[in-house]
Design a protein around this motif. Structure first.
Motif, PDB file in Angstrom:
ATOM      1  N   TYR A   1      29.555  48.742  46.311  1.00 20.17           N
ATOM      2  CA  TYR A   1      30.430  47.935  45.462  1.00 20.17           C
ATOM      3  C   TYR A   1      30.672  48.626  44.118  1.00 20.17           C
TER       4      TYR A   1
ATOM      5  N   ARG B   1      35.860  33.987  56.730  1.00 20.16           N
ATOM      6  CA  ARG B   1      35.845  35.404  56.350  1.00 20.16           C
ATOM      7  C   ARG B   1      35.846  36.291  57.584  1.00 20.16           C
TER       8      ARG B   1
ATOM      9  N   TRP C   1      34.295  39.628  47.580  1.00 19.94           N
ATOM     10  CA  TRP C   1      33.416  38.472  47.734  1.00 19.94           C
ATOM     11  C   TRP C   1      34.093  37.305  48.443  1.00 19.94           C
ATOM     12  N   HIS C   2      35.411  37.181  48.296  1.00 19.61           N
ATOM     13  CA  HIS C   2      36.105  36.033  48.873  1.00 19.61           C
ATOM     14  C   HIS C   2      37.212  36.421  49.857  1.00 19.61           C
TER      15      HIS C   2
ATOM     16  N   LEU D   1      36.437  41.820  42.665  1.00 16.99           N
ATOM     17  CA  LEU D   1      35.517  40.739  43.015  1.00 16.99           C
ATOM     18  C   LEU D   1      36.147  39.800  44.027  1.00 16.99           C
TER      19      LEU D   1
ATOM     20  N   PRO E   1      30.452  32.903  49.131  1.00 18.61           N
ATOM     21  CA  PRO E   1      31.523  33.844  49.508  1.00 18.61           C
ATOM     22  C   PRO E   1      32.523  33.232  50.479  1.00 18.61           C
TER      23      PRO E   1
END
Length: 357
Positions: A84, A349, A127-128, A123, A296
């Motif tokens: 990351y 996700r 993360w999402h 981010l 997340p």
């Protein structure tokens, strides 16, 4: 104690050796490694461990117990963190020429806004799995103002993500309206100024529209943040200021909603404490609430079709407000499962749901 420990370790290592033997490893792969580790540690740590009441057997046993946790969680977490960080560095390098030009122009606000936008977009996507659908509906002309009206979740991170996308797509003329208490937070002044966050007064909004800015706001604000829940009900009350501004400036209104925005953060809604927190908000107009989460969950922002605004003579403020609420409610009903579930939002996700307006 030592005999029992030795027996337990020998049994565990023997079982591990038999399992590894299936894959063609040596018969005494783990047992031999344990003996080597014990013989290596013995001369070096026997005396200092004895001073604190430990022995080599216990230390080796502890290492054996913690090894699965270290290899299953700690090391992968370190590796992912490095990845990351590399992604963030790559994104900054990708925009380095833009940074160079802005830095030499002396516009620290624009440089800071670009830096924040890169971090927020990174981010959001990592993360999402953040996506925006409907950006093509917004005016292309840089001098065409518009009002983006969105639903306010527990934490309006979708607003930050959307602004980041607009900034990085060369649409740097976007301002966001925040509640007044945000401007009272210590240390936030420079960041809010750099990211074009305003208090939302009539004069500020009119000036933004006259300069061709998009103005992003949530009519429900903190009240909607507190009083709405996983059923995604709209709580605007009698707030009509945004409609009056749109009518006066004759700017189109775009309804905006982010799927699963309430599945990222949640308030601790335990009664009677929750009722007390709401009373404190009504008294001081500050959100004295307990927040948890950061999950997340999959986030997808949908931008609806524009609601074209006529002159004040041809359209009443109440009628415009009703049209905007109806348009936003239709988007919520079409794209958001109710009630919202954190687990379901997280699983999206990996198994994306094909939803369109």
């Amino acid at each position: 104690m030592s005999n029992y420990l030795d027996a337990a370790i020998a049994t565990a290592l023997g079982a591990g050796d038999r399992f590894l033997n299936i894959f063609g490893l040596d018969k005494d792969y783990l047992t031999g490694g344990y003996d080597q580790l014990r013989s290596f540690l013995g001369p070096h740590v026997q005396y200092p461990l004895g001073l604190i009441g430990l022995d080599v057997d216990y230390l080796v046993w502890l290492l054996c117990v913690l090894a699965p946790i270290i290899f299953a969680f700690v090391l992968p977490l370190i590796t992912v963190t490095v990845f990351y960080l590399c992604i963030c560095v790559i994104n900054f390098v990708k925009f380095k020429h833009h940074f160079y030009q802005i830095g030499h122009s002396g516009n620290w606000r624009k440089a800071g806004r670009l830096a924040c936008a890169i971090m927020w977009r990174t981010l959001g996507r990592l993360w999402h799995g953040y996506e925006v659908r409907g950006l093509d509906k917004l005016p292309i002309n840089a001098e065409s103002p518009a009002m983006l009206v969105y639903y306010h979740g527990e934490m309006p991170i979708d607003c930050y993500y959307l602004m980041a996308e607009l900034v990085l797509q060369n649409n740097d003329k976007t301002k966001s309206v925040a509640d007044r208490f945000v401007f009272q937070l210590p240390g936030w002044g420079a960041m809010l100024e750099a990211f074009n966050v305003i208090r939302g007064t009539r004069s500020e909004c009119e000036e933004a529209f006259s300069q061709g800015y998009f103005v992003l706001l949530a009519p429900g604000g903190t009240r909607e943040m507190l009083y709405s829940d996983a059923n995604y009900d709209i709580h605007w009350g009698s707030r009509l200021g945004y409609a009056k501004l749109a009518l006066k400036a004759k700017v189109p209104i775009y309804p905006v909603f982010t799927r699963n925005i309430r599945e990222v953060f949640r308030f601790v809604r335990i009664r009677p404490f929750w009722n007390w927190q709401l009373k404190l908000y009504e008294r001081f107009k500050l959100p004295f609430v307990l927040l948890y989460g950061g999950f997340p969950s999959k986030l997808v922002t949908f931008i609806g079709d524009p609601i074209m605004v006529e002159s004040e003579e041809n359209m009443a403020v109440e009628d415009l407000n009703e049209r905007v609420q109806s348009a936003l409610k239709n988007i919520i009903d079409n794209v958001q499962p109710k009630p919202g579930k954190i687990i379901r939002a997280f699983l999206e996700r990996f198994h994306p749901v094909q939803v369109s307006l």
